[in-house]
Motif scaffolding. Structure first.
Motif, PDB file in Angstrom:
ATOM      1  N   GLU A   1      20.341  -9.369  16.991  1.00 19.35           N
ATOM      2  CA  GLU A   1      21.286 -10.097  16.144  1.00 19.35           C
ATOM      3  C   GLU A   1      20.712 -10.480  14.776  1.00 19.35           C
ATOM      4  O   GLU A   1      21.341 -11.240  14.034  1.00 19.35           O
ATOM      5  CB  GLU A   1      21.769 -11.344  16.882  1.00 19.35           C
ATOM      6  N   LEU A   2      19.540  -9.964  14.430  1.00 16.81           N
ATOM      7  CA  LEU A   2      18.979 -10.240  13.108  1.00 16.81           C
ATOM      8  C   LEU A   2      19.904  -9.711  12.016  1.00 16.81           C
ATOM      9  O   LEU A   2      20.442  -8.607  12.116  1.00 16.81           O
ATOM     10  CB  LEU A   2      17.608  -9.581  12.959  1.00 16.81           C
ATOM     11  N   SER A   3      20.067 -10.489  10.972  1.00 15.04           N
ATOM     12  CA  SER A   3      20.866 -10.053   9.826  1.00 15.04           C
ATOM     13  C   SER A   3      20.024  -9.118   8.961  1.00 15.04           C
ATOM     14  O   SER A   3      18.790  -9.091   9.081  1.00 15.04           O
ATOM     15  CB  SER A   3      21.297 -11.263   8.999  1.00 15.04           C
ATOM     16  N   PRO A   4      20.652  -8.348   8.075  1.00 21.17           N
ATOM     17  CA  PRO A   4      19.883  -7.478   7.165  1.00 21.17           C
ATOM     18  C   PRO A   4      18.848  -8.257   6.359  1.00 21.17           C
ATOM     19  O   PRO A   4      17.729  -7.775   6.144  1.00 21.17           O
ATOM     20  CB  PRO A   4      20.967  -6.878   6.267  1.00 21.17           C
ATOM     21  N   HIS A   5      19.200  -9.460   5.911  1.00 23.43           N
ATOM     22  CA  HIS A   5      18.259 -10.287   5.148  1.00 23.43           C
ATOM     23  C   HIS A   5      17.073 -10.695   6.017  1.00 23.43           C
ATOM     24  O   HIS A   5      15.914 -10.653   5.564  1.00 23.43           O
ATOM     25  CB  HIS A   5      18.964 -11.539   4.621  1.00 23.43           C
ATOM     26  N   GLU A   6      17.334 -11.077   7.258  1.00 15.22           N
ATOM     27  CA  GLU A   6      16.259 -11.484   8.168  1.00 15.22           C
ATOM     28  C   GLU A   6      15.338 -10.307   8.488  1.00 15.22           C
ATOM     29  O   GLU A   6      14.115 -10.478   8.611  1.00 15.22           O
ATOM     30  CB  GLU A   6      16.856 -12.060   9.452  1.00 15.22           C
ATOM     31  N   LYS A   7      15.905  -9.115   8.598  1.00 11.75           N
ATOM     32  CA  LYS A   7      15.086  -7.923   8.844  1.00 11.75           C
ATOM     33  C   LYS A   7      14.186  -7.640   7.646  1.00 11.75           C
ATOM     34  O   LYS A   7      13.028  -7.236   7.805  1.00 11.75           O
ATOM     35  CB  LYS A   7      15.981  -6.721   9.130  1.00 11.75           C
ATOM     36  N   LEU A   8      14.706  -7.858   6.448  1.00 12.37           N
ATOM     37  CA  LEU A   8      13.921  -7.649   5.233  1.00 12.37           C
ATOM     38  C   LEU A   8      12.760  -8.639   5.166  1.00 12.37           C
ATOM     39  O   LEU A   8      11.630  -8.272   4.820  1.00 12.37           O
ATOM     40  CB  LEU A   8      14.816  -7.799   4.002  1.00 12.37           C
ATOM     41  N   GLU A   9      13.031  -9.895   5.513  1.00 15.60           N
ATOM     42  CA  GLU A   9      11.981 -10.918   5.522  1.00 15.60           C
ATOM     43  C   GLU A   9      10.921 -10.600   6.574  1.00 15.60           C
ATOM     44  O   GLU A   9       9.724 -10.832   6.358  1.00 15.60           O
ATOM     45  CB  GLU A   9      12.595 -12.299   5.793  1.00 15.60           C
ATOM     46  N   MET A  10      11.357 -10.066   7.705  1.00 19.60           N
ATOM     47  CA  MET A  10      10.415  -9.691   8.759  1.00 19.60           C
ATOM     48  C   MET A  10       9.507  -8.561   8.281  1.00 19.60           C
ATOM     49  O   MET A  10       8.303  -8.546   8.573  1.00 19.60           O
ATOM     50  CB  MET A  10      11.179  -9.282  10.022  1.00 19.60           C
ATOM     51  N   MET A  11      10.066  -7.635   7.530  1.00 21.89           N
ATOM     52  CA  MET A  11       9.272  -6.536   6.990  1.00 21.89           C
ATOM     53  C   MET A  11       8.197  -7.060   6.035  1.00 21.89           C
ATOM     54  O   MET A  11       7.057  -6.577   6.027  1.00 21.89           O
ATOM     55  CB  MET A  11      10.184  -5.547   6.259  1.00 21.89           C
ATOM     56  N   LYS A  12       8.531  -8.069   5.254  1.00 19.13           N
ATOM     57  CA  LYS A  12       7.555  -8.665   4.337  1.00 19.13           C
ATOM     58  C   LYS A  12       6.398  -9.291   5.111  1.00 19.13           C
ATOM     59  O   LYS A  12       5.234  -9.175   4.716  1.00 19.13           O
ATOM     60  CB  LYS A  12       8.233  -9.725   3.462  1.00 19.13           C
ATOM     61  N   GLU A  13       6.715  -9.952   6.218  1.00 17.70           N
ATOM     62  CA  GLU A  13       5.682 -10.582   7.039  1.00 17.70           C
ATOM     63  C   GLU A  13       4.799  -9.535   7.716  1.00 17.70           C
ATOM     64  O   GLU A  13       3.593  -9.741   7.894  1.00 17.70           O
ATOM     65  CB  GLU A  13       6.324 -11.489   8.091  1.00 17.70           C
ATOM     66  N   ILE A  14       5.401  -8.420   8.094  1.00 17.25           N
ATOM     67  CA  ILE A  14       4.630  -7.332   8.699  1.00 17.25           C
ATOM     68  C   ILE A  14       3.614  -6.801   7.694  1.00 17.25           C
ATOM     69  O   ILE A  14       2.452  -6.552   8.029  1.00 17.25           O
ATOM     70  CB  ILE A  14       5.566  -6.198   9.177  1.00 17.25           C
ATOM     71  N   ARG A  15       4.030  -6.657   6.447  1.00 22.44           N
ATOM     72  CA  ARG A  15       3.117  -6.170   5.402  1.00 22.44           C
ATOM     73  C   ARG A  15       1.955  -7.144   5.200  1.00 22.44           C
ATOM     74  O   ARG A  15       0.812  -6.728   4.980  1.00 22.44           O
ATOM     75  CB  ARG A  15       3.876  -5.976   4.087  1.00 22.44           C
ATOM     76  N   LYS A  16       2.240  -8.440   5.270  1.00 20.84           N
ATOM     77  CA  LYS A  16       1.177  -9.443   5.122  1.00 20.84           C
ATOM     78  C   LYS A  16       0.133  -9.291   6.221  1.00 20.84           C
ATOM     79  O   LYS A  16      -1.070  -9.342   5.962  1.00 20.84           O
ATOM     80  CB  LYS A  16       1.777 -10.852   5.164  1.00 20.84           C
ATOM     81  N   MET A  17       0.594  -9.118   7.461  1.00 20.19           N
ATOM     82  CA  MET A  17      -0.343  -8.965   8.568  1.00 20.19           C
ATOM     83  C   MET A  17      -1.142  -7.679   8.425  1.00 20.19           C
ATOM     84  O   MET A  17      -2.342  -7.642   8.730  1.00 20.19           O
ATOM     85  CB  MET A  17       0.401  -8.985   9.907  1.00 20.19           C
ATOM     86  N   ASN A  18      -0.502  -6.627   7.946  1.00 24.24           N
ATOM     87  CA  ASN A  18      -1.201  -5.354   7.775  1.00 24.24           C
ATOM     88  C   ASN A  18      -2.396  -5.480   6.841  1.00 24.24           C
ATOM     89  O   ASN A  18      -3.420  -4.811   7.022  1.00 24.24           O
ATOM     90  CB  ASN A  18      -0.241  -4.283   7.254  1.00 24.24           C
ATOM     91  N   GLN A  19      -2.281  -6.328   5.841  1.00 21.16           N
ATOM     92  CA  GLN A  19      -3.403  -6.541   4.926  1.00 21.16           C
ATOM     93  C   GLN A  19      -4.594  -7.157   5.655  1.00 21.16           C
ATOM     94  O   GLN A  19      -5.751  -6.876   5.330  1.00 21.16           O
ATOM     95  CB  GLN A  19      -2.965  -7.450   3.773  1.00 21.16           C
ATOM     96  N   ASN A  20      -4.307  -7.975   6.663  1.00 19.08           N
ATOM     97  CA  ASN A  20      -5.370  -8.675   7.388  1.00 19.08           C
ATOM     98  C   ASN A  20      -5.986  -7.857   8.517  1.00 19.08           C
ATOM     99  O   ASN A  20      -7.029  -8.244   9.054  1.00 19.08           O
ATOM    100  CB  ASN A  20      -4.834  -9.994   7.949  1.00 19.08           C
ATOM    101  N   ILE A  21      -5.327  -6.766   8.902  1.00 19.12           N
ATOM    102  CA  ILE A  21      -5.902  -5.917   9.952  1.00 19.12           C
ATOM    103  C   ILE A  21      -6.326  -4.563   9.389  1.00 19.12           C
ATOM    104  O   ILE A  21      -6.593  -3.629  10.144  1.00 19.12           O
ATOM    105  CB  ILE A  21      -4.924  -5.727  11.137  1.00 19.12           C
ATOM    106  N   ASP A  22      -6.396  -4.483   8.076  1.00 20.44           N
ATOM    107  CA  ASP A  22      -6.910  -3.272   7.430  1.00 20.44           C
ATOM    108  C   ASP A  22      -8.335  -3.020   7.914  1.00 20.44           C
ATOM    109  O   ASP A  22      -9.146  -3.953   8.015  1.00 20.44           O
ATOM    110  CB  ASP A  22      -6.885  -3.450   5.912  1.00 20.44           C
ATOM    111  N   ILE A  23      -8.665  -1.790   8.230  1.00 19.02           N
ATOM    112  CA  ILE A  23      -9.951  -1.471   8.853  1.00 19.02           C
ATOM    113  C   ILE A  23     -11.134  -1.879   7.980  1.00 19.02           C
ATOM    114  O   ILE A  23     -12.183  -2.296   8.488  1.00 19.02           O
ATOM    115  CB  ILE A  23     -10.020   0.036   9.212  1.00 19.02           C
ATOM    116  N   GLN A  24     -10.996  -1.807   6.672  1.00 19.39           N
ATOM    117  CA  GLN A  24     -12.088  -2.205   5.781  1.00 19.39           C
ATOM    118  C   GLN A  24     -12.282  -3.720   5.791  1.00 19.39           C
ATOM    119  O   GLN A  24     -13.421  -4.206   5.780  1.00 19.39           O
ATOM    120  CB  GLN A  24     -11.817  -1.701   4.364  1.00 19.39           C
ATOM    121  N   ILE A  25     -11.176  -4.463   5.839  1.00 18.58           N
ATOM    122  CA  ILE A  25     -11.251  -5.927   5.907  1.00 18.58           C
ATOM    123  C   ILE A  25     -11.884  -6.360   7.229  1.00 18.58           C
ATOM    124  O   ILE A  25     -12.745  -7.251   7.279  1.00 18.58           O
ATOM    125  CB  ILE A  25      -9.846  -6.549   5.768  1.00 18.58           C
ATOM    126  N   VAL A  26     -11.459  -5.720   8.316  1.00 17.54           N
ATOM    127  CA  VAL A  26     -11.978  -6.052   9.643  1.00 17.54           C
ATOM    128  C   VAL A  26     -13.467  -5.729   9.741  1.00 17.54           C
ATOM    129  O   VAL A  26     -14.254  -6.500  10.311  1.00 17.54           O
ATOM    130  CB  VAL A  26     -11.187  -5.294  10.735  1.00 17.54           C
TER     131      VAL A  26
END
Length: 368
Positions: free
Chosen positions: A318-343
């Motif tokens: 039941e996520l709205s299109p806006h909520e899905k977009l915000e979720m995508m932004k949060e996913i990108r933030k986490m990806n920066q923190n699990i980047d293999i070079q950072i880890v």
């Protein structure tokens, strides 16, 4: 026995140390190789395999020769040869760290072995790791496990499993339904029936979703029977065993990855989903839940709780299109923190701290 996906981490680590080498307990069997679990593929670091390049009897002189090096041992009980190595590291007073998950409560063991482990293993483990410079604990479960063994929190470094991003092109064709994906063995520990029962309940209200199941195991026939008796043939599809490269493609095309395990030390498939911009629904008994921020880049539900997983699936549907977009932004933030070079940079700092080369204990980037 390091897994094939750890090669990315080893490659990065080799850039920090002039003398870096990986010792494998043994080669993978043909079944795992067919799924892409082949560490013998070309890599940019030195490695040896016990039994092929390094006999058991040569381990003692090998360790003595490298007694000034710092060793990281993968687990205490996972491989008998590594158990032997830890004993030698203690005897030779060589610097070492343990890299380990928590003990798997669902591992099949004989009655006698369970009794021995219950009364003896804790005492032995304490003796073996008391001189370890530190512990790289795979998730909060391992962190708590080693705290219970008496390891000081200052010597416990939160860690996980990480790999280089494997981005796959997501098809842009318009979907008529939401695509859910399960990847794993079809065994009790993976909690597959909790997911299936939730799908059955959801079908009463929604018809615009589809679940693909990748994997095989002893519950395959039971799952097929459930799908047939509940008339879910159009909603649930069993795809069987698929090689790792094609699994990655399926992940990239999904809308939501579901990991309903009753227990999982980590769950590297969660990393891969996030790296491909896919939201994750994960049980609270999976180590990789540390990568999920409730309602932001995914959802966490109580393991074995059909009502809770159903509620979280409903929230996602039941996520709205806006909520899905915000979720995508949060996913990108986490990806920066699990980047293999950072880890890798974090791991190097953990080793340095364990050897008293730096004073401030590093914080895992994905937990900040």
């Amino acid at each position: 026995m390091p897994s094939h996906y750890q090669n990315d981490l080893f490659t990065e680590l080799s850039k920090y140390y002039d003398e870096f080498e990986v010792i494998y307990a043994h080669t993978h069997d043909d079944a795992r190789k067919s799924l892409g679990w082949n560490f013998e593929n070309a890599h940019n670091f030195n490695s040896k395999t016990i039994g092929r390049d390094l006999t058991i009897w040569k381990i003692i002189p090998y360790l003595f020769k490298n007694r000034k090096s710092t060793h990281i041992v993968n687990g205490i009980w996972a491989e008998s040869i590594f158990f032997f190595v830890i004993i030698l590291l203690n005897l030779f007073q060589i610097n070492f760290l343990i890299y380990s998950e928590a003990s798997n409560p669902f591992k099949n063991r004989s009655f006698l072995k369970k009794i021995i482990l219950r009364f003896v293993s804790v005492s032995i483990a304490k003796l073996l790791i008391i001189k370890a410079k530190g512990v790289l604990a795979i998730s909060i479960f391992a962190s708590n496990y080693f705290k219970d063994l008496g390891i000081n929190d200052r010597r416990i470094y939160r860690f996980g499993y990480f790999q280089k991003e494997k981005i796959h092109l997501k098809l842009t064709t318009k979907k008529s339904c939401i695509s859910l994906l399960f990847v794993g063995q079809l065994i009790e520990r993976k909690g597959i029936f909790t997911l299936l029962e939730a799908i059955e309940k959801l079908f009463e209200k929604y018809q615009s979703f589809h679940l693909s199941i990748i994997g095989s195991g002893i519950l395959k026939d039971n799952i097929q029977h459930f799908i047939k008796t509940q008339n879910l043939q159009n909603e649930v599809e069993l795809l069987g065993v698929i090689d790792s490269q094609n699994v990655s493609n399926y992940i990239a095309q999904a809308d939501l990855l579901v990991l309903p395990s009753v227990f999982d030390g980590w769950g590297i498939v969660v990393n891969e989903a996030l790296q491909n911009g896919i939201s994750v629904l994960i049980s609270d008994q999976c180590g990789a839940k540390e990568l999920i921020r409730e309602g932001k880049n995914g959802f966490i539900f109580k393991a074995n709780n059909v009502n809770d997983i159903t509620e979280k699936l409903t929230n996602f549907i039941e996520l709205s299109p806006h909520e899905k977009l915000e979720m995508m932004k949060e996913i990108r933030k986490m990806n920066q923190n699990i980047d293999i070079q950072i880890v890798t940079k974090y791991l190097v700092a953990c080793v340095a701290h364990s050897l008293n080369q730096i004073s401030i204990k590093p914080t895992a980037p994905w937990l900040k």
